[in-house]
Design a protein around this motif. Structure first.
Motif, PDB file in Angstrom:
ATOM      1  N   TYR A  84      11.769 -12.019  51.274  1.00  0.00           N
ATOM      2  CA  TYR A  84      11.014 -10.997  50.563  1.00  0.00           C
ATOM      3  C   TYR A  84      10.988 -11.272  49.054  1.00  0.00           C
ATOM      4  CZ  TYR A  84      10.953  -7.684  54.544  1.00  0.00           C
ATOM      5  OH  TYR A  84      10.740  -7.044  55.748  1.00  0.00           O
ATOM      6  N   MET A  85       9.833 -11.016  48.462  1.00  0.00           N
ATOM      7  CA  MET A  85       9.711 -10.992  47.009  1.00  0.00           C
ATOM      8  C   MET A  85       9.031  -9.691  46.606  1.00  0.00           C
ATOM      9  SD  MET A  85       8.720 -14.930  46.001  1.00  0.00           S
ATOM     10  CE  MET A  85       8.926 -14.609  44.242  1.00  0.00           C
ATOM     11  N   THR A  86       9.396  -9.161  45.455  1.00  0.00           N
ATOM     12  CA  THR A  86       8.795  -7.961  44.889  1.00  0.00           C
ATOM     13  C   THR A  86       8.200  -8.327  43.535  1.00  0.00           C
ATOM     14  OG1 THR A  86      10.833  -7.331  43.752  1.00  0.00           O
ATOM     15  CG2 THR A  86      10.538  -6.514  46.016  1.00  0.00           C
ATOM     16  N   ASP A  87       7.584  -7.354  42.872  1.00  0.00           N
ATOM     17  CA  ASP A  87       7.068  -7.626  41.531  1.00  0.00           C
ATOM     18  C   ASP A  87       8.188  -8.127  40.615  1.00  0.00           C
ATOM     19  OD1 ASP A  87       4.661  -6.698  42.489  1.00  0.00           O
ATOM     20  OD2 ASP A  87       4.413  -5.136  40.969  1.00  0.00           O
ATOM     21  N   PHE A  88       9.334  -7.466  40.674  1.00  0.00           N
ATOM     22  CA  PHE A  88      10.460  -7.874  39.833  1.00  0.00           C
ATOM     23  C   PHE A  88      10.865  -9.308  40.144  1.00  0.00           C
ATOM     24  CE2 PHE A  88      14.940  -8.676  39.211  1.00  0.00           C
ATOM     25  CZ  PHE A  88      15.165  -8.240  37.923  1.00  0.00           C
ATOM     26  N   LEU A  89      11.014  -9.627  41.412  1.00  0.00           N
ATOM     27  CA  LEU A  89      11.489 -10.963  41.785  1.00  0.00           C
ATOM     28  C   LEU A  89      10.454 -12.037  41.461  1.00  0.00           C
ATOM     29  CD1 LEU A  89      13.392 -10.150  45.085  1.00  0.00           C
ATOM     30  CD2 LEU A  89      14.364 -10.745  42.850  1.00  0.00           C
ATOM     31  N   CYS A  90       9.182 -11.666  41.430  1.00  0.00           N
ATOM     32  CA  CYS A  90       8.171 -12.626  40.960  1.00  0.00           C
ATOM     33  C   CYS A  90       8.337 -12.866  39.467  1.00  0.00           C
ATOM     34  CB  CYS A  90       6.764 -12.103  41.260  1.00  0.00           C
ATOM     35  SG  CYS A  90       6.287 -12.209  42.997  1.00  0.00           S
ATOM     36  N   ARG A  91       8.535 -11.786  38.716  1.00  0.00           N
ATOM     37  CA  ARG A  91       8.718 -11.945  37.261  1.00  0.00           C
ATOM     38  C   ARG A  91       9.958 -12.766  36.935  1.00  0.00           C
ATOM     39  NH1 ARG A  91       7.408  -6.329  37.467  1.00  0.00           N
ATOM     40  NH2 ARG A  91       5.288  -5.954  36.711  1.00  0.00           N
ATOM     41  N   THR A 148       2.209  -3.616  42.495  1.00  0.00           N
ATOM     42  CA  THR A 148       0.975  -3.518  41.718  1.00  0.00           C
ATOM     43  C   THR A 148       0.044  -4.659  42.109  1.00  0.00           C
ATOM     44  OG1 THR A 148       1.923  -4.864  39.930  1.00  0.00           O
ATOM     45  CG2 THR A 148       2.165  -2.460  39.752  1.00  0.00           C
ATOM     46  N   GLU A 149      -1.216  -4.507  41.766  1.00  0.00           N
ATOM     47  CA  GLU A 149      -2.177  -5.595  41.997  1.00  0.00           C
ATOM     48  C   GLU A 149      -2.233  -6.442  40.739  1.00  0.00           C
ATOM     49  OE1 GLU A 149      -3.371  -6.528  44.638  1.00  0.00           O
ATOM     50  OE2 GLU A 149      -3.788  -4.863  46.009  1.00  0.00           O
ATOM     51  N   ASP A 150      -1.439  -7.492  40.721  1.00  0.00           N
ATOM     52  CA  ASP A 150      -1.338  -8.356  39.546  1.00  0.00           C
ATOM     53  C   ASP A 150      -1.519  -9.806  40.005  1.00  0.00           C
ATOM     54  OD1 ASP A 150      -0.392 -10.011  37.451  1.00  0.00           O
ATOM     55  OD2 ASP A 150       0.829  -8.378  36.651  1.00  0.00           O
ATOM     56  N   PRO A 151      -2.683 -10.404  39.737  1.00  0.00           N
ATOM     57  CA  PRO A 151      -2.940 -11.773  40.196  1.00  0.00           C
ATOM     58  C   PRO A 151      -1.898 -12.780  39.722  1.00  0.00           C
ATOM     59  CG  PRO A 151      -4.963 -10.742  39.441  1.00  0.00           C
ATOM     60  CD  PRO A 151      -3.850  -9.822  39.041  1.00  0.00           C
ATOM     61  N   ALA A 152      -1.363 -12.574  38.522  1.00  0.00           N
ATOM     62  CA  ALA A 152      -0.367 -13.517  38.002  1.00  0.00           C
ATOM     63  C   ALA A 152       0.911 -13.471  38.826  1.00  0.00           C
ATOM     64  CB  ALA A 152      -0.067 -13.204  36.536  1.00  0.00           C
ATOM     65  N   LEU A 153       1.333 -12.275  39.202  1.00  0.00           N
ATOM     66  CA  LEU A 153       2.540 -12.146  40.020  1.00  0.00           C
ATOM     67  C   LEU A 153       2.299 -12.698  41.422  1.00  0.00           C
ATOM     68  CD1 LEU A 153       3.898  -8.603  39.029  1.00  0.00           C
ATOM     69  CD2 LEU A 153       4.554 -10.850  38.129  1.00  0.00           C
ATOM     70  N   GLU A 154       1.117 -12.417  41.955  1.00  0.00           N
ATOM     71  CA  GLU A 154       0.816 -12.948  43.288  1.00  0.00           C
ATOM     72  C   GLU A 154       0.812 -14.474  43.279  1.00  0.00           C
ATOM     73  OE1 GLU A 154      -2.320 -12.554  47.004  1.00  0.00           O
ATOM     74  OE2 GLU A 154      -2.788 -11.580  45.094  1.00  0.00           O
ATOM     75  N   GLN A 155       0.347 -15.063  42.195  1.00  0.00           N
ATOM     76  CA  GLN A 155       0.340 -16.525  42.115  1.00  0.00           C
ATOM     77  C   GLN A 155       1.760 -17.068  42.120  1.00  0.00           C
ATOM     78  OE1 GLN A 155      -2.599 -18.380  42.274  1.00  0.00           O
ATOM     79  NE2 GLN A 155      -1.043 -19.911  42.798  1.00  0.00           N
ATOM     80  N   VAL A 156       2.686 -16.353  41.451  1.00  0.00           N
ATOM     81  CA  VAL A 156       4.092 -16.775  41.485  1.00  0.00           C
ATOM     82  C   VAL A 156       4.593 -16.780  42.919  1.00  0.00           C
ATOM     83  CG1 VAL A 156       6.444 -16.169  40.813  1.00  0.00           C
ATOM     84  CG2 VAL A 156       4.589 -15.970  39.146  1.00  0.00           C
ATOM     85  N   ALA A 157       4.268 -15.730  43.670  1.00  0.00           N
ATOM     86  CA  ALA A 157       4.725 -15.645  45.059  1.00  0.00           C
ATOM     87  C   ALA A 157       4.121 -16.764  45.902  1.00  0.00           C
ATOM     88  CB  ALA A 157       4.369 -14.276  45.637  1.00  0.00           C
ATOM     89  N   LYS A 158       2.833 -17.047  45.697  1.00  0.00           N
ATOM     90  CA  LYS A 158       2.187 -18.133  46.436  1.00  0.00           C
ATOM     91  C   LYS A 158       2.809 -19.476  46.089  1.00  0.00           C
ATOM     92  CE  LYS A 158      -2.395 -16.012  47.010  1.00  0.00           C
ATOM     93  NZ  LYS A 158      -3.833 -16.085  46.631  1.00  0.00           N
TER      94      LYS A 158
END
Length: 203
Positions: A123-130, A165-175
């Motif tokens: 699992y990743m969350t917004d925090f863990l992506c940041r 949140t819908e944040d493309p930058a964070l989603e890119q980190v997860a990808k």
């Protein structure tokens, strides 16, 4: 009456995991809860759950000494094996329901339906992506020894990004994390889940 004019006895103090600080503040703003205040224990306790209960015990004692009469614990059990519940019972305070933040973000009922199927998921969350580099890459030495990725993540099948949140930058980190770790990828938009529900009760 503004929050600055309220006494501590009239406020609600949330003592939360540092990993959800941004989310607690976002929910506070969304609900318009001027009476709610936040203090946090270190986010690093996510990896040292044995530290959570004693640190929470001390934090609640400190808050009571400062005059707070209404305190809420911004943690689920989070790997404490019930020790956090002992602290909550001792002080007569409530905590977030559920086993961990990954559950309350999805909602307890929704998590119960997918928990078994997610056993091999990371699992990743917004925090863990940041904080992906600070929380995973550097502490595990993967920036210096990428060959260790298989040792640490070889039993996982996919990354599941639980997006607050819908944040493309964070989603890119997860990808990118999924590619780096050699895992599949899935995104689930959760919003704030049960966090908003439980904080919403602190009127």
């Amino acid at each position: 009456m503004t929050n600055a004019q309220r006494t501590n006895a009239e406020k609600v103090l949330v003592i939360a995991c540092g990993m959800i600080a941004r989310e607690v503040l976002a929910v506070k703003e969304r609900l318009g809860f001027d009476h709610l205040e936040l203090t946090c224990l270190p986010a690093e306790f996510h990896y040292r759950p044995d530290k959570i209960a004693p640190a929470m015990d001390a934090a609640i004692e400190k808050a009571k000494a400062e005059g707070y009469q209404h305190i809420f614990v911004g943690y689920a059990d989070c790997g404490t094996g019930g020790h956090l519940d002992v602290v909550c019972e001792k002080h007569g305070v409530a905590r977030m329901a559920g086993p961990h933040c990954f559950a309350f973000y999805q909602g307890e009922a929704a998590f119960a339906k997918v928990a078994d199927g997610d056993m091999m998921s990371f699992y990743m969350t917004d925090f863990l992506c940041r904080q992906f580099d600070a929380f995973f890459i550097k502490p595990l030495g993967l920036d210096r020894h990428p060959e260790l990725i298989t040792d640490f993540f070889g039993n996982y099948e996919k990354v599941i990004y639980l997006a607050q949140t819908e944040d493309p930058a964070l989603e890119q980190v997860a990808k990118d994390a999924a590619v780096l770790l050699g895992l599949g990828y899935e995104k689930r938009f959760t919003g704030y889940g049960d966090l908003q529900r439980d904080l919403g009760k602190l009127k």
